[in-house]
Design a protein around this motif. Sequence first.
Motif, short mmCIF file in Angstrom:
data_model
loop_
_atom_site.label_atom_id
_atom_site.label_comp_id
_atom_site.label_asym_id
_atom_site.label_seq_id
_atom_site.Cartn_x
_atom_site.Cartn_y
_atom_site.Cartn_z
N LEU A 286 0.83 -1.19 0.00
CA LEU A 286 0.00 0.00 0.00
C LEU A 286 0.87 1.25 0.00
N ALA A 287 2.04 1.14 0.63
CA ALA A 287 2.98 2.26 0.64
C ALA A 287 3.42 2.64 -0.78
N MET A 288 3.50 1.66 -1.68
CA MET A 288 3.84 1.96 -3.08
C MET A 288 2.82 2.89 -3.70
N PHE B 294 -1.23 -3.90 -7.01
CA PHE B 294 -1.38 -4.25 -5.60
C PHE B 294 -2.55 -5.22 -5.46
N ALA B 295 -2.33 -6.34 -4.79
CA ALA B 295 -3.40 -7.31 -4.58
C ALA B 295 -3.00 -8.28 -3.47
N SER B 296 -4.01 -8.81 -2.79
CA SER B 296 -3.82 -9.84 -1.78
C SER B 296 -4.72 -11.02 -2.14
N ASN C 12 0.92 -1.88 9.12
CA ASN C 12 0.36 -0.71 8.43
C ASN C 12 1.48 -0.04 7.62
N GLY C 13 1.33 -0.06 6.33
CA GLY C 13 2.37 0.42 5.41
C GLY C 13 2.51 -0.58 4.30
N ILE D 167 -2.50 6.51 4.81
CA ILE D 167 -3.17 5.23 4.53
C ILE D 167 -4.53 5.18 5.20
N THR D 168 -4.60 5.62 6.45
CA THR D 168 -5.89 5.63 7.16
C THR D 168 -6.89 6.48 6.43
#
Length: 237
Positions: A10-12, A73-75, A164-165, A229-230
């Motif tokens: 997510l930081a990316m 980005f994916a999970s 978180n990051g 991010i939040t």
Amino acid sequence: MTSLYQHGTLAMLMGKQMQGTITAAELLKHGDTGIGTLTGLNGEVIILEGQVYQAQSDGQVNHITDLETLLPFASVHFYKPTQALPFDAVDFTTLSDKLQAAQLRNIFSSVNFHADFSRMHVRIAPKQVPPFPSLLEVATNQPEFEMANVTGTVMGYYAPEIFNGPTAAGWHLHFLSDDKTFAGHILDFSASHVTGTLQIFDEFVQHLPVQDAGFRAMALDLEGLHSGITASEGGKK
């Protein structure tokens, strides 16, 4: 061993790296269930039973059949539930409380449940083009959609605060209606007649796009990373 596989961070996205760096075909080698986004932050992706769906910012939902489609980005994980969910009704603010007995605070887990939703409130990231803005900039102007009395599936992940990051701490949930016409990143919901499962992971596999020049050169504002991010996730954890 049960694994959660995540490509990118997510930081990316906060660091303006939204170029696709993995194909849907490669991603599906690591799981048949998951969430993510497409190149340029183009909408919200939900993967169920090995099928990839995209919610566009105009509200349209697409079934992605071109497995060369790229994601930044994916999970994903293979669906092997740990236990049935111990409740019949839930909303976004009570989800963690209703799962308190599972002691999720320090572990990765996922929920996958079908329900009747008296309210479903989602947002959908609009497609960006280079030079990409940061995720936070995109989040300040995202279309939001609400639907009452809709039936569908919620799928998403819980991540510990310490991560978180790399990902979003707390719950990150996506929705897809049964008729495949309404979907998105969940901001709020109220559900009844809930049937579904909790899955707990004892391994978190972080895959990085090391061949991508933009990722290698990226510089992050670490000071504002967590608050950014939040805010981009909708402000609810």
